[in-house]
Design a protein around this motif. Structure first.
Motif, PDB file in Angstrom:
ATOM      1  N   UNK A  51       0.829  -1.208   0.000  1.00  0.00           N
ATOM      2  CA  UNK A  51       0.000   0.000   0.000  1.00  0.00           C
ATOM      3  C   UNK A  51       0.863   1.259   0.000  1.00  0.00           C
ATOM      4  N   UNK A  52       1.928   1.205   0.825  1.00  0.00           N
ATOM      5  CA  UNK A  52       2.827   2.367   0.833  1.00  0.00           C
ATOM      6  C   UNK A  52       3.469   2.552  -0.534  1.00  0.00           C
ATOM      7  N   UNK A  53       3.869   1.439  -1.169  1.00  0.00           N
ATOM      8  CA  UNK A  53       4.457   1.522  -2.502  1.00  0.00           C
ATOM      9  C   UNK A  53       3.486   2.098  -3.509  1.00  0.00           C
ATOM     10  N   UNK A  54       2.199   1.680  -3.428  1.00  0.00           N
ATOM     11  CA  UNK A  54       1.199   2.223  -4.350  1.00  0.00           C
ATOM     12  C   UNK A  54       1.080   3.738  -4.193  1.00  0.00           C
ATOM     13  N   UNK A  55       1.083   4.196  -2.928  1.00  0.00           N
ATOM     14  CA  UNK A  55       0.979   5.642  -2.699  1.00  0.00           C
ATOM     15  C   UNK A  55       2.206   6.384  -3.214  1.00  0.00           C
ATOM     16  N   UNK A  56       3.389   5.753  -3.053  1.00  0.00           N
ATOM     17  CA  UNK A  56       4.609   6.387  -3.563  1.00  0.00           C
ATOM     18  C   UNK A  56       4.583   6.500  -5.080  1.00  0.00           C
ATOM     19  N   UNK A  57       4.114   5.421  -5.744  1.00  0.00           N
ATOM     20  CA  UNK A  57       4.033   5.446  -7.210  1.00  0.00           C
ATOM     21  C   UNK A  57       3.031   6.502  -7.666  1.00  0.00           C
ATOM     22  N   UNK A  58       1.855   6.552  -6.984  1.00  0.00           N
ATOM     23  CA  UNK A  58       0.853   7.570  -7.323  1.00  0.00           C
ATOM     24  C   UNK A  58       1.411   8.968  -7.083  1.00  0.00           C
ATOM     25  N   UNK A  59       2.152   9.145  -5.971  1.00  0.00           N
ATOM     26  CA  UNK A  59       2.733  10.459  -5.680  1.00  0.00           C
ATOM     27  C   UNK A  59       3.722  10.873  -6.759  1.00  0.00           C
ATOM     28  N   UNK A 100      14.640   0.806  -3.218  1.00  0.00           N
ATOM     29  CA  UNK A 100      15.965   0.779  -2.600  1.00  0.00           C
ATOM     30  C   UNK A 100      16.869  -0.265  -3.236  1.00  0.00           C
ATOM     31  N   UNK A 101      16.306  -1.114  -4.115  1.00  0.00           N
ATOM     32  CA  UNK A 101      17.105  -2.155  -4.751  1.00  0.00           C
ATOM     33  C   UNK A 101      17.448  -1.818  -6.197  1.00  0.00           C
ATOM     34  N   UNK A 102      17.045  -0.633  -6.667  1.00  0.00           N
ATOM     35  CA  UNK A 102      17.360  -0.238  -8.031  1.00  0.00           C
ATOM     36  C   UNK A 102      16.115   0.109  -8.824  1.00  0.00           C
ATOM     37  N   UNK A 103      16.264   0.286 -10.144  1.00  0.00           N
ATOM     38  CA  UNK A 103      15.106   0.640 -10.989  1.00  0.00           C
ATOM     39  C   UNK A 103      14.023  -0.430 -10.926  1.00  0.00           C
ATOM     40  N   UNK A 104      12.769   0.018 -10.779  1.00  0.00           N
ATOM     41  CA  UNK A 104      11.656  -0.925 -10.724  1.00  0.00           C
ATOM     42  C   UNK A 104      10.558  -0.562 -11.704  1.00  0.00           C
ATOM     43  N   UNK A 190      10.063  -6.407  -9.014  1.00  0.00           N
ATOM     44  CA  UNK A 190      11.223  -5.564  -8.775  1.00  0.00           C
ATOM     45  C   UNK A 190      10.993  -4.583  -7.635  1.00  0.00           C
ATOM     46  N   UNK A 191       9.724  -4.176  -7.432  1.00  0.00           N
ATOM     47  CA  UNK A 191       9.431  -3.124  -6.463  1.00  0.00           C
ATOM     48  C   UNK A 191       9.168  -3.649  -5.053  1.00  0.00           C
TER      49      UNK A 191
END
Length: 553
Positions: A51-59, A100-104, A190-191
């Motif tokens: 969920x946090x990742x989804x918000x970061x991508x949307x941001x 944090x692990x590179x391009x996703x 990847x993400x």
């Protein structure tokens, strides 16, 4: 005390029992504890990290959309070739999305027809995403839904260049004041998967290390009693597994929407640290929700104030129809609909003599509150000037001088002013850069007049304005309007146009002026698919039928 030492103590007690029995008991206890810890960590990563990742991508998608809106201000956003040549613009529009692990993943831009405008893979540019609707139906469905939705997101299955199935997430945001859409797409593996893989690997390492310790102590402690060893093993296993179960229950509650849930921070040092981190996460989520509530309340307060502003503005415009019921020589009606909460367009009419009626139609530059304030000032000036100035051209010149004073915002207003003699139908007028008025004959024939070539009010001091005259024949209708009607855009970029406007007036020439006004406004709104690009204003005046002939001068 760490998990490692708790397992060590547990298996030191087990050395008193038979080797074979203790191997079975120890393995079951350790496997159960570590498996529960791994399960809790995986659930935590899936519910919270995802969920946090989804918000970061949307941001990131929203940030790119806002930056593109800033860069495209004043530019032709439909000139895709120019956009592709702009390297700074491309760098913003097609940036990497990194974990944090590179391009996703990456961002790219397409328009509201699904055409790829800017893409990290330049071979995709100029192609329409509809080409892949059969191969990737989930992706196309997300793209299709985003064409008319300002903000959207979703998951879809994708086949990579190695023909391997991959799951992807993408967030789509419309670029303000353009027909462009920013999409931020990430590869789920990847993400998110690297975090989960690291958690699983750490759990397996602890498990393997613990089993090695247990096995060594079992071989060294064959003399211990089986019952004592079994009791100790169960005791320490309980000490390990119970905090993990509590944490798992907390994760489940958090996934169900209870962001205030907290778990007991007890047990091994590592589990305490994990529980404390989990409890902080819940508090941070609660604080974030409270901030969202406060922001929502603030927006509602602003909306309420804008509603009051619109009510005040409406009270300034004449709204009683018919306005002069005792004067049967004319029929008059007008409508003003703002593009935003308040309008920059305005109409006005008022008597400047017993049988002389002032007619005003204006369109202020810009929209919103600044335009509404300038409109109010213009209306007030005309109401003060016109009763003492019989020449509409000189009235506009006086108003222009006052509007140019201290006009630091460089605002201006196009305006048509006419003095209409109610008994004779003669009209003297002046035009400060406004749209040409129309006259519709009783038989439906339409003609435009009034283009004087003069500049808008407030644009340049020291201007003079020309006057013209027109005799409105019995049964003829005068149409005053703003460009919010003739320049109203359709979703595909076409304009409503003067021809369509005149045809609408001609086809309904026999109807009442109120009906014609409403038909025109409804037609313009439908043409724009319900999203008004500009204020829409129209005013119609019809002279009662008698036996007179029109002329224009």
């Amino acid at each position: 005390m760490s998990i490692r030492w708790q397992l060590l103590l547990s298996h030191l007690a087990v050395v008193a029992v038979a080797a074979v029995a203790m191997v079975i008991v120890a393995r079951l206890s350790v496997d159960r504890a570590v498996d529960q810890l791994s399960l809790a960590n995986h659930r935590l990563s899936e519910t919270v990290l995802t969920k946090s990742g989804e918000r970061l991508v949307m941001a990131q998608a929203q940030a790119v959309a806002q930056e593109l809106a800033r860069l495209l201000a004043g530019r032709d956003s439909a000139d895709y070739a120019a956009l592709r040549r702009d390297q700074a613009l491309r760098a913003i529009a097609t940036q990497d999305i990194r974990s944090q692990f590179g391009p996703a993943g990456y961002t790219d831009v397409y328009d509201q027809t699904g055409l790829a405008v800017l893409h990290p893979n330049k071979t995709v540019e100029g192609r329409n995403f509809a080409e892949w609707r059969e191969k990737f139906p989930q992706m196309w469905e997300l793209v299709r839904n985003s064409l008319h939705t300002p903000v959207s997101q979703g998951y879809y299955d994708f086949i990579d260049k190695n023909n391997a199935p991959r799951k992807k997430f993408m967030a789509m945001v419309h670029v303000p004041r353009t027909k462009l859409i920013v999409v931020a797409a990430v590869d789920i593996d990847s993400y998110f998967k690297p975090v989960q893989a690291r958690i699983a690997a750490e759990g397996q390492r602890i498990k393997d290390q613990a089993l090695d310790q247990v096995w060594g102590h079992i071989l060294a402690g064959l003399a211990a009693a089986m019952l004592i060893g079994l009791a100790c093993a169960l005791f320490f296993a309980q000490r390990i597994s119970q905090p993990v179960r509590h944490l798992a229950q907390g994760v489940a509650a958090l996934g169900g929407g209870d962001f205030s849930v907290a778990v007991r921070a007890d047990g091994a040092r590592e589990i305490k640290a994990l529980a404390q981190a989990f409890n902080r996460l819940g508090g941070e989520l609660v604080a974030h929700i409270e901030r969202l509530k406060a922001e929502t309340a603030a927006r509602l307060a602003v909306a309420s104030e804008m509603k009051v502003a619109r009510q005040i503005q409406e009270s300034l415009l004449p709204s009683t129809f018919p306005p002069f019921p005792e004067k049967r020589e004319l029929r008059l009606y007008a409508i003003n609909q703002p593009a935003k909460d308040v309008a920059g367009d305005f109409y006005d009419f008022f008597l400047v003599g017993p049988e002389r009626l002032a007619l005003v139609m204006g369109d202020v530059s810009g929209k919103g509150v600044p335009a509404a304030l300038f409109m109010t000032m213009t209306r007030t000036l005309l109401r003060n000037i016109c009763p003492d100035e019989p020449d509409p051209a000189r009235a506009l010149a006086k108003a222009n001088e006052l509007l140019c004073q201290d006009n630091d915002a460089s605002m201006f207003v196009t305006l048509f002013l006419a003095y209409y003699e109610i008994d004779s139908g003669r009209m003297v007028y002046a035009n400060a850069g406004h749209n040409d008025p129309c006259v519709i004959a009783a038989d439906g024939a339409a003609r435009c007049f009034g283009r004087m070539g003069d500049v808008a009010l407030g644009a340049l001091a020291g201007q003079s304005y020309a006057a013209g005259w027109l005799d409105l024949a019995p049964g003829e209708t005068l149409a005053l309007y703003t460009d919010g009607i003739t320049e109203a855009p359709s979703p595909d970029g076409r304009e409503f146009g003067m021809d369509r406007f005149e045809q609408l007036l001609t086809a309904n020439a026999d109807r009442d002026v109120e009906d014609i006004c409403r038909l025109v406004v409804e037609a313009a709104n439908q043409f724009q698919a319900g999203e008004r690009f500009d204020d829409v204003t129209i005013m119609l005046l019809r002279r009662a039928a008698t036996e007179q002939n029109p002329s224009i001068g």
